[in-house]
Each structure stands twice: as C-alpha cells, then as structure tokens.
Design an enzyme around this catalytic site. Sequence first.
Site: not given
Length: 175
Positions: A32-34, A120-121
């Site tokens: 994800g964003v990480d 939220t993922g």
Amino acid sequence: MATIEVVLGDITRQDVDAIVTAANESLLGGGGVDGAIHRAAGPRLAQAGSAIAPCDPGDAKATQAFDLDPPVRHVIHTVGPVWEGGAYGEAEVLASCYRRSLQVADELRARTVAFPAIATGVYGFPPGEAARIAVSTVRRTPTAVTTIRLVAFDEATHELYTAALHDEIGGDGPC
Ligand code: AR6
C-alpha cells in the site's frame, strides 16, 4: 488554525515538509502507501525505521525522508488499527494516529504535512468513518502545522473527505 486541504493523488509526490505513512509496528515497510513511500525513500528508510521500532498502534515516530524529493524532509510513521468490527477501540486508535502525527510534526517544526487515509486499505477501516475521524481530529488538534493535506488515492476517498470537510466547517473552507 491550520488549513485543511483535500487532494487526489500520490502522497510521494506532495510538496510538503513531512509525509505520514500508514505503517505496521515493525516500521520495516509493507504494501500500500507504506510500500510506495519506502520505494521512493530507498532502503535507508527501513533501516532507520527498524532502529526506532516497534511503534504501537495509535503512536507515531519520525525518520528522515532519505531519497524522497525535497522539500519532503521527514517521514512520520504511524500505525493504524486493524479493523475488527469497531468494538475494540479502533476509532480512538485511528484518532490517536492523527493526533500523534501532528505532535511529532510539531517536534520536527514541520509546517506542511500530508496524510494518507490511514488504516483504510489492508487494515480494513471503513473509509467513510475514517474520513470523518481524520477531518475532525486534525481540526481539533492544537498544532503549529499551517497546512494539513489529506491525500486521497482514489475518487471515492476524495469524495468522502470533501463531504467530511463540508460537514465539519460548513462548506466555506478549502477542499
Ligand atoms: N498515495 C496515497 N495514498 C495511497 C497510496 C499512495 N501512493 N497508495 C495507497 N494509498 P494501506 P493500512 C492509500 O493498505 O490500511 C502496509 O503493508 C490506499 O488506497 O496502505 O493502514 C503497512 O506496512 C488506502 O486508502 O494502509 C501495514 O502493514 C490508504 O492509502 C498495512 O499495510 C491506506 O491503505 C497498513 O494498512
């Protein structure tokens, strides 16, 4: 009071002093964003993260931003709650992520900070409730940060943020 902005985009491309990542307790990176932030910052981010790990859910810790483009100078790692139905304090942990990240930003003297939609993922927090918590928490947290940018990665999240901001401030603010 900080200006709250809502944008659609990639958090690794934001023109801010610090970006927040939705990490896990190891601070070693993930998906994800990480994952996107770790790819942009390079392998030194995981080394720096592991040196200050673990990070509890609801807490936040900072490292340098390494290979991320200036002006991003800091990555603030926060760990969201894993959604287990809502009866396990998930909302309070999520609010704490936003509060603690702004406190860490103040310690770093960061004035502009970008947040992703934490939890939220992979962690499964319902996006509408998460958007309301994000907006109301950053609006109520005393901070020297002047610009708080909520970065939505998809149209649906952008709409939820815009609605939450509208409900919060009555529709006259920037969004
Ligand atoms: N820019 C902005 N937002 C993004 C980007 C991006 N480049 N990529 C994804 N998102 P998630 P979590 C959005 O799963 O739920 C990791 O493995 C995405 O659409 O990244 O807190 C960590 O290491 C979603 O709205 O974070 C942890 O193990 C939001 O970012 C775990 O996932 C958050 O989704 C954390 O899960």
